[in-house]
Design an enzyme around this catalytic site. Structure first.
Site, PDB file in Angstrom:
ATOM      1  N   CYS A  31       0.065   3.784   2.729  1.00  0.00           N
ATOM      2  CA  CYS A  31       0.531   3.249   4.017  1.00  0.00           C
ATOM      3  C   CYS A  31       2.009   3.588   4.219  1.00  0.00           C
ATOM      4  CB  CYS A  31       0.331   1.741   4.084  1.00  0.00           C
ATOM      5  SG  CYS A  31      -1.411   1.239   4.010  1.00  0.00           S
ATOM      6  N   CYS A  82       0.832  -1.204   0.000  1.00  0.00           N
ATOM      7  CA  CYS A  82       0.000   0.000   0.000  1.00  0.00           C
ATOM      8  C   CYS A  82       0.871   1.260   0.000  1.00  0.00           C
ATOM      9  CB  CYS A  82      -0.922  -0.029   1.219  1.00  0.00           C
ATOM     10  SG  CYS A  82      -1.783   1.524   1.523  1.00  0.00           S
TER      11      CYS A  82
END
Length: 365
Positions: free
Chosen positions: A292, A289
């Protein structure tokens, strides 16, 4: 891991070695799961020297008693006279004659015939204790203890000082294995009118009474000791649980992001935070991600700046079941948890939203 935490861990392991029952504390379920995941074996929680687990009762052994018992006579009860009627002199004399006949046939060994004579006598003179006591003696010879007890009870109801009533009731109860009751009746009979037959029966009954009393005292002592052990174990458990909780609380490292690698570990950390009334932020992330990766250093800096807040990180690919339970639909997602309950949430790489909500909820702690 710093030296102080290593020392604490070593002390905890030493405590478990000396008392393996600590591993069965509910608060250490996460640690048991971890040991099982490594292929470890947890010893059973033995709580008594008899080998019983948990709350199993002590199983009493059989007592080896002397003496021959007889099967209870469960047939219809014998005929009993009506003690409320007034007995005439004529009936009293007739009953006495029938008793004499019974005495004679008893000497000849005709016990059933003696029962017939005595029953007729009782119906004629139902207020005579000696007639009931005599028939009780014949029933005892016929090995019919329940019938003997009924007649002895009737004799004692009429005459509470009937030595024969106590004697034959005691002998009948001995036949049924009611050793304590038998000894009691025979002792009373011996005081009222001692004879060798009573003494002979007592010599067989009293050893069994002593064995039963010693057996009862033994198991009462064992039960008392078991209760004392249970109280001591409960006391130790109550002492150990706060210590175990303290060790769990110590694992909430301040100023750092704590990576979670099992569902039990997650629950343990959240419970520890709730116990300390500290805000916990649960960060669901993934290695693939991009947002993230942007939020990771932000989350780390926030942890360093808010040391009274617990920062937890979960990789959804590693703990998919946890992500499912928390209904994580996208990453990054941040859950705010206080006292074990979700109070707020931030979805996406919202740095400012995350910081502002930390300030709001941390201030309420």
């Amino acid at each position: 891991m710093d030296g102080e935490k290593v020392s604490e861990l070593r002390a905890f392991v030493d405590a478990c070695k000396s008392d393996p029952s600590l591993l069965h504390l509910p608060s250490l379920s996460f640690f048991r799961d971890y040991l099982h995941s490594l292929g470890g074996r947890i010893p059973p929680n033995i709580t008594s020297p008899e080998g019983a687990v948990g709350e199993d009762e002590i199983v009493e052994s059989d007592i080896e008693l002397d003496g021959e018992l007889v099967e209870p006579d469960d047939g219809p009860p014998q005929k009993m006279g009506d003690q409320s009627i007034e007995v005439s002199e004529e009936n009293r004399d007739a009953a006495q004659a029938l008793k004499a006949n019974a005495t004679y046939v008893i000497s000849e060994g005709n016990l059933d015939e003696a029962i017939e004579y005595l029953t007729e006598a009782i119906l004629l003179n139902p207020s005579s204790a000696i007639l009931y006591a005599t028939r009780a003696s014949v029933f005892a010879k016929l090995r019919k203890p329940n019938a003997a007890i009924r007649d002895a009870d009737a004799a004692l109801l009429i005459n509470p000082d009937s030595a024969k009533g106590y004697k034959y009731r005691g002998m009948a109860k001995a036949m049924l294995g009611k050793w304590g009751e038998a000894a009691s009746d025979l002792h009373v009979a011996s005081k009222l009118d001692y004879d060798e037959e009573i003494n002979s029966v007592l010599k067989k009954v009293e050893p069994n009474v002593h064995k039963i009393e010693e057996h009862r005292r033994k198991y009462e002592r064992m039960r008392k000791e078991r209760e004392e052990r249970k109280k001591e174990q409960e006391r130790q458990r109550q002492q150990a649980e706060p210590k175990a909780a303290e060790k769990q609380d110590a694992l909430l490292e301040e100023g750092t992001v704590i990576s979670i690698h099992s569902s039990n570990d997650l629950q343990t950390k959240l419970k520890a935070a709730a116990r300390l009334h500290r805000l916990a932020i649960l960060y669901f992330t993934a290695t693939w991600c991009g947002p993230c990766r942007f939020m990771a250093p932000v989350f780390k800096t926030l942890a360093e700046n808010h040391r009274d807040v617990v920062f937890l990180k979960v990789d959804i690919d590693e703990l998919g079941d946890a992500a499912h339970r928390w209904n994580v639909n996208s990453v990054p997602t941040f859950f705010f948890v206080k006292d074990g309950k979700e109070v707020d949430k931030v979805m996406g790489a919202d740095k400012n939203g995350l910081e502002s909500k930390i300030l709001i909820h941390a201030a309420k702690s």
